[in-house]
Motif scaffolding. Structure first.
Motif, PDB file in Angstrom:
ATOM      1  N   UNK A  41      64.763  71.335  20.498  1.00 40.16           N
ATOM      2  CA  UNK A  41      64.594  70.678  19.204  1.00 40.16           C
ATOM      3  C   UNK A  41      65.203  71.427  18.042  1.00 40.16           C
ATOM      4  N   UNK A  42      66.017  72.437  18.328  1.00 43.10           N
ATOM      5  CA  UNK A  42      66.590  73.264  17.266  1.00 43.10           C
ATOM      6  C   UNK A  42      67.550  72.459  16.391  1.00 43.10           C
ATOM      7  N   UNK A  43      67.377  72.555  15.084  1.00 43.31           N
ATOM      8  CA  UNK A  43      68.266  71.917  14.115  1.00 43.31           C
ATOM      9  C   UNK A  43      69.377  72.911  13.786  1.00 43.31           C
ATOM     10  N   UNK A  44      70.534  72.741  14.415  1.00 46.99           N
ATOM     11  CA  UNK A  44      71.619  73.708  14.270  1.00 46.99           C
ATOM     12  C   UNK A  44      72.294  73.645  12.904  1.00 46.99           C
ATOM     13  N   UNK A  47      68.411  74.448  10.395  1.00 51.75           N
ATOM     14  CA  UNK A  47      67.373  75.367  10.841  1.00 51.75           C
ATOM     15  C   UNK A  47      66.056  74.676  11.104  1.00 51.75           C
ATOM     16  N   UNK A  48      65.205  75.362  11.831  1.00 49.81           N
ATOM     17  CA  UNK A  48      63.906  74.806  12.182  1.00 49.81           C
ATOM     18  C   UNK A  48      63.967  74.028  13.478  1.00 49.81           C
ATOM     19  N   UNK A  49      62.837  73.452  13.835  1.00 48.61           N
ATOM     20  CA  UNK A  49      62.706  72.757  15.113  1.00 48.61           C
ATOM     21  C   UNK A  49      62.028  71.420  14.862  1.00 48.61           C
ATOM     22  N   UNK A  50      62.776  70.351  15.017  1.00 48.83           N
ATOM     23  CA  UNK A  50      62.258  69.030  14.741  1.00 48.83           C
ATOM     24  C   UNK A  50      62.674  68.549  13.367  1.00 48.83           C
ATOM     25  N   UNK A  51      62.303  67.299  13.071  1.00 45.74           N
ATOM     26  CA  UNK A  51      62.727  66.671  11.827  1.00 45.74           C
ATOM     27  C   UNK A  51      61.689  66.773  10.735  1.00 45.74           C
ATOM     28  N   UNK A  52      61.977  66.135   9.575  1.00 44.76           N
ATOM     29  CA  UNK A  52      61.070  66.211   8.433  1.00 44.76           C
ATOM     30  C   UNK A  52      59.840  65.322   8.639  1.00 44.76           C
ATOM     31  N   UNK A  85      67.471  84.688  19.345  1.00 43.96           N
ATOM     32  CA  UNK A  85      67.357  85.449  18.107  1.00 43.96           C
ATOM     33  C   UNK A  85      68.130  84.762  16.990  1.00 43.96           C
ATOM     34  N   UNK A  86      69.333  84.276  17.310  1.00 46.27           N
ATOM     35  CA  UNK A  86      70.122  83.584  16.298  1.00 46.27           C
ATOM     36  C   UNK A  86      69.437  82.340  15.767  1.00 46.27           C
ATOM     37  N   UNK A  87      68.818  81.543  16.658  1.00 44.68           N
ATOM     38  CA  UNK A  87      68.077  80.360  16.223  1.00 44.68           C
ATOM     39  C   UNK A  87      66.950  80.742  15.265  1.00 44.68           C
ATOM     40  N   UNK A  88      66.246  81.811  15.616  1.00 44.80           N
ATOM     41  CA  UNK A  88      65.116  82.251  14.790  1.00 44.80           C
ATOM     42  C   UNK A  88      65.587  82.724  13.424  1.00 44.80           C
ATOM     43  N   UNK A 168      69.668  74.491  28.258  1.00 52.84           N
ATOM     44  CA  UNK A 168      69.256  73.177  27.751  1.00 52.84           C
ATOM     45  C   UNK A 168      69.210  73.209  26.235  1.00 52.84           C
ATOM     46  N   UNK A 169      69.775  72.186  25.621  1.00 58.56           N
ATOM     47  CA  UNK A 169      69.691  72.026  24.179  1.00 58.56           C
ATOM     48  C   UNK A 169      70.532  72.994  23.385  1.00 58.56           C
ATOM     49  N   UNK A 170      71.469  73.697  23.985  1.00 59.56           N
ATOM     50  CA  UNK A 170      72.268  74.653  23.225  1.00 59.56           C
ATOM     51  C   UNK A 170      73.743  74.318  23.385  1.00 59.56           C
TER      52      UNK A 170
END
Length: 527
Positions: A41-44, A47-52, A85-88, A168-170
Protein backbone atom coordinates in the motif's frame (compact mmCIF):
# COMPACT_ATOMS: atom_id res chain seq x y z
CA UNK A 1 16.11 -1.05 46.58
CA UNK A 2 19.01 -3.17 47.87
CA UNK A 3 17.55 -6.19 46.05
CA UNK A 4 17.39 -4.27 42.79
CA UNK A 5 20.95 -3.03 43.27
CA UNK A 6 22.08 -6.64 43.64
CA UNK A 7 20.24 -7.63 40.48
CA UNK A 8 21.47 -4.72 38.37
CA UNK A 9 25.06 -5.05 39.53
CA UNK A 10 25.20 -8.48 37.87
CA UNK A 11 25.98 -8.72 34.15
CA UNK A 12 22.70 -8.12 32.30
CA UNK A 13 21.06 -11.17 30.81
CA UNK A 14 19.96 -10.93 27.20
CA UNK A 15 16.21 -11.25 26.62
CA UNK A 16 16.75 -14.31 24.47
CA UNK A 17 18.57 -16.04 27.30
CA UNK A 18 15.59 -15.70 29.65
CA UNK A 19 13.62 -18.86 30.25
CA UNK A 20 11.13 -19.57 27.50
CA UNK A 21 12.04 -16.36 25.70
CA UNK A 22 10.34 -15.82 22.34
CA UNK A 23 12.00 -17.39 19.32
CA UNK A 24 13.68 -14.55 17.43
CA UNK A 25 13.50 -16.17 14.02
CA UNK A 26 9.76 -16.73 14.39
CA UNK A 27 9.22 -13.13 15.46
CA UNK A 28 11.35 -11.72 12.63
CA UNK A 29 9.42 -13.83 10.17
CA UNK A 30 6.19 -12.27 11.46
CA UNK A 31 7.71 -8.79 11.19
CA UNK A 32 8.82 -9.50 7.60
CA UNK A 33 5.34 -10.70 6.72
CA UNK A 34 3.80 -7.51 8.07
CA UNK A 35 6.38 -5.41 6.21
CA UNK A 36 5.56 -7.21 2.97
CA UNK A 37 1.84 -6.51 3.43
CA UNK A 38 2.41 -2.84 4.29
CA UNK A 39 4.70 -2.28 1.32
CA UNK A 40 1.84 -3.15 -1.06
CA UNK A 41 0.00 0.00 0.00
CA UNK A 42 3.00 2.32 -0.19
CA UNK A 43 2.29 5.67 -1.86
CA UNK A 44 5.47 6.15 -3.89
CA UNK A 45 4.51 9.67 -4.96
CA UNK A 46 3.43 11.25 -1.67
CA UNK A 47 4.52 8.84 1.04
CA UNK A 48 2.51 6.91 3.57
CA UNK A 49 0.47 3.76 3.20
CA UNK A 50 -3.03 3.95 1.81
CA UNK A 51 -5.18 6.84 0.65
CA UNK A 52 -6.74 9.88 2.31
CA UNK A 53 -7.53 10.81 4.95
CA UNK A 54 -3.93 10.12 5.87
CA UNK A 55 -3.00 9.36 9.45
CA UNK A 56 0.67 9.25 10.47
CA UNK A 57 0.43 5.67 11.87
CA UNK A 58 3.82 5.57 13.56
CA UNK A 59 3.36 1.92 14.58
CA UNK A 60 3.49 0.92 10.91
CA UNK A 61 6.62 2.94 10.18
CA UNK A 62 8.20 1.64 13.39
CA UNK A 63 7.66 -1.90 12.12
CA UNK A 64 9.25 -1.10 8.76
CA UNK A 65 12.24 0.53 10.44
CA UNK A 66 12.67 -2.54 12.63
CA UNK A 67 12.30 -4.84 9.63
CA UNK A 68 14.88 -2.80 7.72
CA UNK A 69 17.28 -3.08 10.64
CA UNK A 70 16.89 -6.77 11.45
CA UNK A 71 15.00 -8.63 8.73
CA UNK A 72 16.17 -11.79 7.03
CA UNK A 73 16.44 -10.41 3.50
CA UNK A 74 16.55 -13.91 2.07
CA UNK A 75 12.84 -14.37 2.77
CA UNK A 76 11.11 -14.58 -0.59
CA UNK A 77 8.90 -11.69 -1.70
CA UNK A 78 9.93 -9.30 1.08
CA UNK A 79 11.36 -5.92 -0.02
CA UNK A 80 15.03 -5.48 0.84
CA UNK A 81 16.10 -3.71 4.01
CA UNK A 82 17.21 -0.67 2.02
CA UNK A 83 13.89 -0.36 0.23
CA UNK A 84 11.90 -0.73 3.46
CA UNK A 85 14.07 1.96 5.01
CA UNK A 86 13.58 4.16 1.96
CA UNK A 87 9.78 3.80 2.15
CA UNK A 88 9.86 4.75 5.82
CA UNK A 89 12.16 7.74 5.43
CA UNK A 90 10.33 9.03 2.36
CA UNK A 91 7.03 8.90 4.28
CA UNK A 92 8.52 10.61 7.34
CA UNK A 93 9.93 13.45 5.26
CA UNK A 94 6.67 13.96 3.35
CA UNK A 95 4.73 14.08 6.63
CA UNK A 96 7.12 16.61 8.18
CA UNK A 97 7.07 18.82 5.06
CA UNK A 98 3.27 18.92 4.98
CA UNK A 99 0.74 21.13 6.66
CA UNK A 100 -0.04 18.29 9.05
CA UNK A 101 3.18 19.37 10.79
CA UNK A 102 2.87 22.86 12.29
CA UNK A 103 5.61 24.63 10.34
CA UNK A 104 5.46 27.66 12.64
CA UNK A 105 5.14 26.19 16.13
CA UNK A 106 6.19 22.56 15.84
CA UNK A 107 4.23 19.40 16.63
CA UNK A 108 1.83 17.40 14.48
CA UNK A 109 -1.87 17.82 13.90
CA UNK A 110 -3.96 14.65 13.98
CA UNK A 111 -4.20 13.75 10.30
CA UNK A 112 -4.34 15.12 6.76
CA UNK A 113 -7.69 15.30 5.00
CA UNK A 114 -5.98 15.09 1.59
CA UNK A 115 -3.40 12.79 0.05
CA UNK A 116 -0.65 15.45 0.12
CA UNK A 117 -0.31 15.71 3.93
CA UNK A 118 -1.32 19.33 3.34
CA UNK A 119 -4.60 20.40 4.96
CA UNK A 120 -4.95 18.78 8.37
CA UNK A 121 -7.65 18.24 10.89
CA UNK A 122 -6.09 20.89 13.11
CA UNK A 123 -6.48 19.25 16.51
CA UNK A 124 -3.17 18.51 18.23
CA UNK A 125 -3.09 15.45 20.49
CA UNK A 126 -0.56 14.23 23.00
CA UNK A 127 -1.13 10.57 22.20
CA UNK A 128 0.55 10.74 18.78
CA UNK A 129 3.18 13.48 19.12
CA UNK A 130 5.48 11.57 21.53
CA UNK A 131 5.04 8.41 19.46
CA UNK A 132 6.01 10.32 16.34
CA UNK A 133 8.99 11.85 18.14
CA UNK A 134 10.17 8.33 18.96
CA UNK A 135 9.75 7.28 15.32
CA UNK A 136 11.74 10.26 14.01
CA UNK A 137 14.34 9.63 16.72
CA UNK A 138 14.73 6.07 15.47
CA UNK A 139 15.07 7.38 11.90
CA UNK A 140 17.80 9.74 13.12
CA UNK A 141 19.61 6.88 14.82
CA UNK A 142 19.46 4.58 11.79
CA UNK A 143 20.47 7.20 9.23
CA UNK A 144 23.31 8.41 11.43
CA UNK A 145 24.58 4.85 11.83
CA UNK A 146 24.52 4.32 8.07
CA UNK A 147 26.14 7.67 7.42
CA UNK A 148 29.00 6.70 9.72
CA UNK A 149 29.23 3.28 8.14
CA UNK A 150 29.43 4.66 4.62
CA UNK A 151 31.56 7.62 5.65
CA UNK A 152 29.64 10.10 3.51
CA UNK A 153 27.51 13.12 4.30
CA UNK A 154 24.76 12.30 1.82
CA UNK A 155 23.75 8.78 0.92
CA UNK A 156 21.20 7.64 -1.59
CA UNK A 157 18.77 5.06 -0.17
CA UNK A 158 17.75 1.73 -1.66
CA UNK A 159 21.21 0.99 -3.01
CA UNK A 160 20.26 -2.67 -3.26
CA UNK A 161 16.99 -2.01 -5.02
CA UNK A 162 17.88 -4.38 -7.83
CA UNK A 163 17.38 -7.23 -5.38
CA UNK A 164 13.74 -6.17 -5.04
CA UNK A 165 12.63 -7.01 -8.58
CA UNK A 166 10.33 -9.76 -7.33
CA UNK A 167 9.08 -7.97 -4.21
CA UNK A 168 5.33 -7.55 -3.95
CA UNK A 169 4.15 -3.99 -4.40
CA UNK A 170 7.57 -2.54 -5.21
CA UNK A 171 7.60 -1.46 -8.83
CA UNK A 172 10.44 0.28 -10.60
CA UNK A 173 8.84 3.72 -10.21
CA UNK A 174 8.84 3.31 -6.45
CA UNK A 175 12.47 2.29 -6.41
CA UNK A 176 13.45 5.21 -8.65
CA UNK A 177 11.76 7.69 -6.33
CA UNK A 178 13.66 6.33 -3.38
CA UNK A 179 16.99 6.09 -5.18
CA UNK A 180 17.00 9.62 -6.57
CA UNK A 181 16.34 11.60 -3.37
CA UNK A 182 19.71 12.25 -1.75
CA UNK A 183 18.20 14.00 1.28
CA UNK A 184 16.38 10.95 2.63
CA UNK A 185 19.30 9.81 4.74
CA UNK A 186 20.32 13.15 6.16
CA UNK A 187 20.07 12.53 9.96
CA UNK A 188 19.63 16.24 10.68
CA UNK A 189 16.20 16.23 9.05
CA UNK A 190 14.84 13.74 11.57
CA UNK A 191 16.59 15.30 14.58
CA UNK A 192 15.04 18.66 13.68
CA UNK A 193 11.54 17.18 13.69
CA UNK A 194 12.18 15.45 17.03
CA UNK A 195 13.26 18.75 18.54
CA UNK A 196 10.32 20.56 16.95
CA UNK A 197 7.86 18.17 18.60
CA UNK A 198 9.51 18.13 22.01
CA UNK A 199 10.08 21.88 22.12
CA UNK A 200 6.41 22.44 21.24
CA UNK A 201 5.37 20.18 24.12
CA UNK A 202 7.71 21.97 26.52
CA UNK A 203 6.66 25.41 25.32
CA UNK A 204 2.89 25.08 25.02
CA UNK A 205 1.65 21.89 26.65
CA UNK A 206 3.42 21.48 29.99
CA UNK A 207 1.84 21.79 33.44
CA UNK A 208 3.95 23.90 35.85
CA UNK A 209 4.78 20.73 37.80
CA UNK A 210 5.85 18.76 34.73
CA UNK A 211 2.90 16.75 33.41
CA UNK A 212 1.88 17.17 29.77
CA UNK A 213 -1.63 18.23 28.78
CA UNK A 214 -3.79 16.13 26.45
CA UNK A 215 -4.79 18.23 23.45
CA UNK A 216 -5.45 21.52 21.73
CA UNK A 217 -8.74 21.88 19.84
CA UNK A 218 -9.01 22.28 16.08
CA UNK A 219 -11.41 25.25 16.31
CA UNK A 220 -10.76 28.75 17.56
CA UNK A 221 -12.30 32.19 17.20
CA UNK A 222 -11.84 33.79 13.79
CA UNK A 223 -11.68 37.50 14.63
CA UNK A 224 -12.61 38.45 11.05
CA UNK A 225 -16.02 36.75 11.36
CA UNK A 226 -16.58 36.63 15.11
CA UNK A 227 -17.23 32.89 14.86
CA UNK A 228 -15.26 29.80 15.71
CA UNK A 229 -13.84 27.91 12.76
CA UNK A 230 -11.41 25.07 12.23
CA UNK A 231 -7.82 26.12 11.67
CA UNK A 232 -8.41 29.83 12.30
CA UNK A 233 -5.40 29.94 14.61
CA UNK A 234 -3.09 28.34 12.04
CA UNK A 235 -3.96 29.67 8.55
CA UNK A 236 -2.62 32.85 6.94
CA UNK A 237 -3.46 35.26 4.16
CA UNK A 238 -0.66 36.48 1.92
CA UNK A 239 -1.30 40.06 3.11
CA UNK A 240 -0.80 39.05 6.75
CA UNK A 241 2.54 37.46 5.99
CA UNK A 242 3.69 40.46 3.94
CA UNK A 243 2.79 42.84 6.77
CA UNK A 244 4.63 40.84 9.41
CA UNK A 245 7.74 40.01 7.40
CA UNK A 246 8.04 42.79 4.87
CA UNK A 247 8.14 42.25 1.13
CA UNK A 248 11.72 41.00 0.79
CA UNK A 249 11.59 38.33 3.48
CA UNK A 250 7.99 37.41 2.63
CA UNK A 251 9.02 36.66 -0.95
CA UNK A 252 11.47 33.94 0.11
CA UNK A 253 9.17 32.65 2.83
CA UNK A 254 6.24 32.40 0.42
CA UNK A 255 8.40 30.63 -2.14
CA UNK A 256 9.27 27.92 0.40
CA UNK A 257 5.82 27.53 1.95
CA UNK A 258 3.64 28.00 -1.12
CA UNK A 259 1.85 31.16 0.04
CA UNK A 260 -0.49 32.62 -2.60
CA UNK A 261 -2.80 35.61 -2.59
CA UNK A 262 -5.71 33.37 -3.64
CA UNK A 263 -4.81 30.75 -1.03
CA UNK A 264 -3.03 27.43 -1.47
CA UNK A 265 -5.58 24.81 -0.37
CA UNK A 266 -6.19 23.62 -3.92
CA UNK A 267 -3.83 20.66 -4.28
CA UNK A 268 -6.67 18.17 -4.12
CA UNK A 269 -10.48 18.23 -4.24
CA UNK A 270 -10.27 16.82 -0.72
CA UNK A 271 -8.19 19.72 0.58
CA UNK A 272 -11.05 22.20 0.95
CA UNK A 273 -14.32 20.64 -0.28
CA UNK A 274 -16.48 23.31 1.42
CA UNK A 275 -14.37 26.31 0.38
CA UNK A 276 -13.63 27.22 3.99
CA UNK A 277 -10.07 28.31 3.18
CA UNK A 278 -10.58 30.58 0.17
CA UNK A 279 -7.79 33.15 0.26
CA UNK A 280 -6.14 31.28 3.14
CA UNK A 281 -2.83 29.40 3.23
CA UNK A 282 -1.90 26.30 5.17
CA UNK A 283 1.89 26.43 5.36
CA UNK A 284 3.66 23.49 3.75
CA UNK A 285 7.17 23.09 2.37
CA UNK A 286 6.32 23.31 -1.32
CA UNK A 287 9.96 23.82 -2.32
CA UNK A 288 13.32 22.93 -0.88
CA UNK A 289 15.26 25.85 0.55
CA UNK A 290 17.85 25.66 -2.25
CA UNK A 291 15.14 25.75 -4.94
CA UNK A 292 13.37 28.65 -3.24
CA UNK A 293 16.60 30.62 -2.90
CA UNK A 294 17.39 30.04 -6.57
CA UNK A 295 13.97 31.43 -7.51
CA UNK A 296 13.63 34.29 -5.03
CA UNK A 297 17.12 35.28 -3.82
CA UNK A 298 19.82 33.67 -5.99
CA UNK A 299 22.65 35.67 -4.35
CA UNK A 300 21.78 34.62 -0.80
CA UNK A 301 23.94 31.90 0.83
CA UNK A 302 21.91 28.90 1.99
CA UNK A 303 23.09 29.21 5.60
CA UNK A 304 21.87 32.79 5.74
CA UNK A 305 18.57 31.79 4.13
CA UNK A 306 18.09 29.08 6.75
CA UNK A 307 18.63 31.57 9.58
CA UNK A 308 16.30 34.04 7.87
CA UNK A 309 13.52 31.44 7.61
CA UNK A 310 13.91 30.64 11.30
CA UNK A 311 13.53 34.31 12.21
CA UNK A 312 10.46 34.55 9.94
CA UNK A 313 8.84 31.58 11.67
CA UNK A 314 9.59 33.08 15.07
CA UNK A 315 8.03 36.43 14.15
CA UNK A 316 4.95 34.74 12.71
CA UNK A 317 4.68 32.60 15.84
CA UNK A 318 4.71 35.79 17.92
CA UNK A 319 1.99 37.34 15.77
CA UNK A 320 -0.03 34.11 15.86
CA UNK A 321 0.16 34.06 19.65
CA UNK A 322 -1.93 37.24 19.71
CA UNK A 323 -4.84 35.41 18.07
CA UNK A 324 -7.49 33.64 20.17
CA UNK A 325 -5.90 30.28 20.95
CA UNK A 326 -7.67 26.94 20.51
CA UNK A 327 -9.13 25.55 23.74
CA UNK A 328 -6.73 23.45 25.80
CA UNK A 329 -7.73 20.04 27.10
CA UNK A 330 -5.75 20.21 30.33
CA UNK A 331 -6.25 16.61 31.42
CA UNK A 332 -2.96 14.86 32.09
CA UNK A 333 -3.40 11.25 30.96
CA UNK A 334 -1.12 8.64 32.50
CA UNK A 335 -0.56 6.55 29.35
CA UNK A 336 0.23 9.50 27.12
CA UNK A 337 2.60 10.99 29.69
CA UNK A 338 4.41 7.66 29.79
CA UNK A 339 4.97 7.95 26.03
CA UNK A 340 6.17 11.54 26.41
CA UNK A 341 8.56 10.46 29.16
CA UNK A 342 10.08 7.90 26.79
CA UNK A 343 10.48 10.47 24.02
CA UNK A 344 12.17 13.06 26.24
CA UNK A 345 14.43 10.56 28.00
CA UNK A 346 15.60 8.88 24.78
CA UNK A 347 16.12 12.24 23.07
CA UNK A 348 18.44 13.22 25.92
CA UNK A 349 20.54 10.13 25.27
CA UNK A 350 20.48 9.97 21.44
CA UNK A 351 20.52 13.59 20.25
CA UNK A 352 24.02 14.37 21.61
CA UNK A 353 25.21 12.40 18.56
CA UNK A 354 23.95 15.32 16.44
CA UNK A 355 27.26 16.98 15.57
CA UNK A 356 27.88 19.82 15.40
CA UNK A 357 25.13 20.74 17.90
CA UNK A 358 22.27 22.58 16.21
CA UNK A 359 21.79 26.30 16.47
CA UNK A 360 18.40 27.76 17.44
CA UNK A 361 16.15 27.89 14.38
CA UNK A 362 12.53 28.30 15.39
CA UNK A 363 10.47 26.27 16.25
CA UNK A 364 13.60 24.41 17.40
CA UNK A 365 15.07 25.94 20.56
CA UNK A 366 18.31 23.92 20.28
CA UNK A 367 18.24 23.26 24.01
CA UNK A 368 20.78 20.93 25.56
CA UNK A 369 19.97 17.23 25.98
CA UNK A 370 19.98 17.78 29.75
CA UNK A 371 16.88 19.94 29.29
CA UNK A 372 15.02 16.97 27.84
CA UNK A 373 16.17 14.69 30.68
CA UNK A 374 14.99 17.26 33.23
CA UNK A 375 11.59 17.34 31.53
CA UNK A 376 11.37 13.52 31.62
CA UNK A 377 12.24 13.42 35.33
CA UNK A 378 9.62 16.07 36.10
CA UNK A 379 7.01 13.98 34.25
CA UNK A 380 7.93 10.94 36.31
CA UNK A 381 7.77 12.92 39.55
CA UNK A 382 4.41 14.37 38.54
CA UNK A 383 3.07 10.89 37.79
CA UNK A 384 4.29 9.50 41.11
CA UNK A 385 2.78 12.36 43.11
CA UNK A 386 -0.48 12.88 41.19
CA UNK A 387 -1.30 9.78 39.13
CA UNK A 388 -0.41 7.01 41.58
CA UNK A 389 -2.05 6.04 44.86
CA UNK A 390 0.80 4.84 47.07
CA UNK A 391 -1.63 3.31 49.60
CA UNK A 392 -3.09 0.90 47.02
CA UNK A 393 -0.19 0.75 44.58
CA UNK A 394 -2.57 1.58 41.73
CA UNK A 395 -2.53 4.21 39.02
CA UNK A 396 -5.21 6.74 38.19
CA UNK A 397 -6.22 7.30 34.60
CA UNK A 398 -5.73 11.05 34.59
CA UNK A 399 -5.26 14.26 36.52
CA UNK A 400 -7.22 17.48 35.98
CA UNK A 401 -6.83 19.85 38.91
CA UNK A 402 -7.01 16.67 41.02
CA UNK A 403 -6.47 12.95 40.48
CA UNK A 404 -9.27 11.28 38.54
CA UNK A 405 -11.62 8.87 40.31
CA UNK A 406 -11.15 6.51 37.34
CA UNK A 407 -8.51 3.86 37.93
CA UNK A 408 -5.80 3.31 35.40
CA UNK A 409 -6.24 0.95 32.46
CA UNK A 410 -3.70 -1.55 31.16
CA UNK A 411 -2.26 0.96 28.69
CA UNK A 412 -1.65 3.44 31.52
CA UNK A 413 0.50 0.87 33.30
CA UNK A 414 2.26 -0.42 30.19
CA UNK A 415 3.20 2.97 28.76
CA UNK A 416 4.24 4.44 32.10
CA UNK A 417 6.41 1.37 32.77
CA UNK A 418 7.99 1.82 29.34
CA UNK A 419 8.71 5.48 30.11
CA UNK A 420 10.23 4.60 33.47
CA UNK A 421 12.48 1.95 31.90
CA UNK A 422 13.68 4.49 29.34
CA UNK A 423 14.23 7.03 32.09
CA UNK A 424 16.28 4.52 34.11
CA UNK A 425 18.34 3.36 31.12
CA UNK A 426 19.09 6.96 30.12
CA UNK A 427 20.53 7.76 33.55
CA UNK A 428 17.51 8.93 35.51
CA UNK A 429 18.19 6.77 38.56
CA UNK A 430 17.62 3.28 39.95
CA UNK A 431 14.48 4.27 41.86
CA UNK A 432 12.62 4.61 38.55
CA UNK A 433 13.43 0.98 37.74
CA UNK A 434 12.19 -0.01 41.18
CA UNK A 435 8.87 1.73 40.56
CA UNK A 436 8.61 0.16 37.09
CA UNK A 437 9.00 -3.31 38.64
CA UNK A 438 6.31 -2.51 41.19
CA UNK A 439 3.92 -1.29 38.50
CA UNK A 440 4.61 -4.37 36.38
CA UNK A 441 3.51 -6.60 39.27
CA UNK A 442 0.30 -4.57 39.63
CA UNK A 443 -0.33 -4.77 35.88
CA UNK A 444 0.13 -8.55 35.97
CA UNK A 445 -2.11 -8.94 39.00
CA UNK A 446 -5.00 -6.79 37.74
CA UNK A 447 -5.02 -7.26 33.97
CA UNK A 448 -3.37 -10.58 33.06
CA UNK A 449 -5.34 -12.97 30.84
CA UNK A 450 -4.45 -16.62 31.39
CA UNK A 451 -4.74 -17.10 27.62
CA UNK A 452 -1.94 -14.57 27.14
CA UNK A 453 -1.82 -10.78 26.99
CA UNK A 454 -3.65 -8.19 29.04
CA UNK A 455 -7.25 -7.10 29.37
CA UNK A 456 -7.79 -3.37 28.99
CA UNK A 457 -9.80 -3.10 32.22
CA UNK A 458 -9.09 -4.60 35.63
CA UNK A 459 -12.48 -6.32 35.98
CA UNK A 460 -13.17 -4.70 39.35
CA UNK A 461 -16.14 -2.68 38.08
CA UNK A 462 -19.25 -4.92 38.36
CA UNK A 463 -21.14 -2.80 35.82
CA UNK A 464 -18.73 -3.90 33.06
CA UNK A 465 -19.82 -7.36 31.96
CA UNK A 466 -17.25 -7.98 29.24
CA UNK A 467 -13.50 -7.53 29.55
CA UNK A 468 -11.96 -6.45 26.25
CA UNK A 469 -8.42 -7.14 25.10
CA UNK A 470 -6.88 -5.02 22.34
CA UNK A 471 -4.58 -6.91 19.97
CA UNK A 472 -4.02 -4.22 17.34
CA UNK A 473 -1.67 -1.24 17.29
CA UNK A 474 -3.85 1.45 15.76
CA UNK A 475 -3.69 5.17 16.49
CA UNK A 476 -2.33 4.14 19.88
CA UNK A 477 -0.30 1.02 20.63
CA UNK A 478 -2.08 -1.88 22.32
CA UNK A 479 -1.28 -2.42 25.97
CA UNK A 480 -0.17 -6.00 25.33
CA UNK A 481 2.37 -5.02 22.68
CA UNK A 482 3.97 -2.39 24.92
CA UNK A 483 3.86 -4.78 27.89
CA UNK A 484 5.58 -7.51 25.87
CA UNK A 485 8.45 -5.16 25.06
CA UNK A 486 8.65 -4.11 28.71
CA UNK A 487 8.82 -7.73 29.87
CA UNK A 488 11.62 -8.52 27.41
CA UNK A 489 13.55 -5.53 28.70
CA UNK A 490 12.98 -6.53 32.33
CA UNK A 491 14.16 -10.04 31.49
CA UNK A 492 17.41 -8.48 30.27
CA UNK A 493 17.81 -6.23 33.30
CA UNK A 494 16.93 -8.76 36.02
CA UNK A 495 17.77 -12.46 36.49
CA UNK A 496 15.49 -15.16 35.16
CA UNK A 497 12.94 -16.66 37.48
CA UNK A 498 10.46 -14.69 39.52
CA UNK A 499 10.83 -10.94 39.65
CA UNK A 500 12.24 -9.40 42.83
CA UNK A 501 8.91 -8.17 44.15
CA UNK A 502 6.73 -11.13 43.21
CA UNK A 503 8.15 -13.42 45.88
CA UNK A 504 6.95 -11.07 48.62
CA UNK A 505 3.78 -9.79 47.00
CA UNK A 506 0.63 -11.18 48.59
CA UNK A 507 -1.49 -9.73 45.78
CA UNK A 508 0.27 -11.53 42.93
CA UNK A 509 -1.42 -14.71 41.76
CA UNK A 510 0.33 -18.02 42.35
CA UNK A 511 0.55 -18.52 38.58
CA UNK A 512 2.29 -15.18 38.06
CA UNK A 513 4.77 -15.89 40.86
CA UNK A 514 5.96 -18.93 38.94
CA UNK A 515 6.58 -17.03 35.70
CA UNK A 516 9.76 -15.19 34.85
CA UNK A 517 9.63 -12.00 32.81
CA UNK A 518 10.73 -14.05 29.81
CA UNK A 519 7.86 -16.52 30.41
CA UNK A 520 5.37 -13.68 30.53
CA UNK A 521 6.71 -12.05 27.37
CA UNK A 522 6.43 -15.35 25.52
CA UNK A 523 2.87 -15.82 26.78
CA UNK A 524 1.89 -12.36 25.54
CA UNK A 525 3.43 -12.87 22.11
CA UNK A 526 1.91 -16.33 21.76
CA UNK A 527 -1.55 -15.38 23.04
Amino acid sequence: MEQLEDFTSSPPQSPTAAAAAPDKRRLLSAVSGCAKALSKGFDSKLGGFGGPPKFPRPSEINLLLKAAEEQDVSEQGVPSASLLLGMSLFSLQKMAAGGMYDQIGGGFHRYSVDEHWHVPHFEKMLYDNPELALTYLDAFRLTLAEQRRIGSGSITPAAAAAADAGAAGSGSSKRAKLEDDKTLKDPRVYATVVRGILDYLRRDMTHPEGGIYSAEDADSLDTSTGKKSEGAFYVWTADEINKVLGTERATLFSEVYGVKSEGNCTLSPRSDPHNEFNGKNVLMQFKSLSAAVSAAAPDMPLERAEVLLGSCRHELWGRRAKRPRPALDDKIVTAWNGQAMSAFALASRILPAEQPPPKPCFPVDACTPDTYMTAAVKMAEFARHNLWDASTGRLRRAFCKAPSAVEGFADDYALLISGLLDLYECGGGLHWLQWAVQLQETLDTLFWDKQGGYFQGSGTDPSIKLRLKEDYDGAEPAASSIAAANLIRLAALLPSGSSPSSSSSSSSSEEMQQMSYGDRADAVLSG
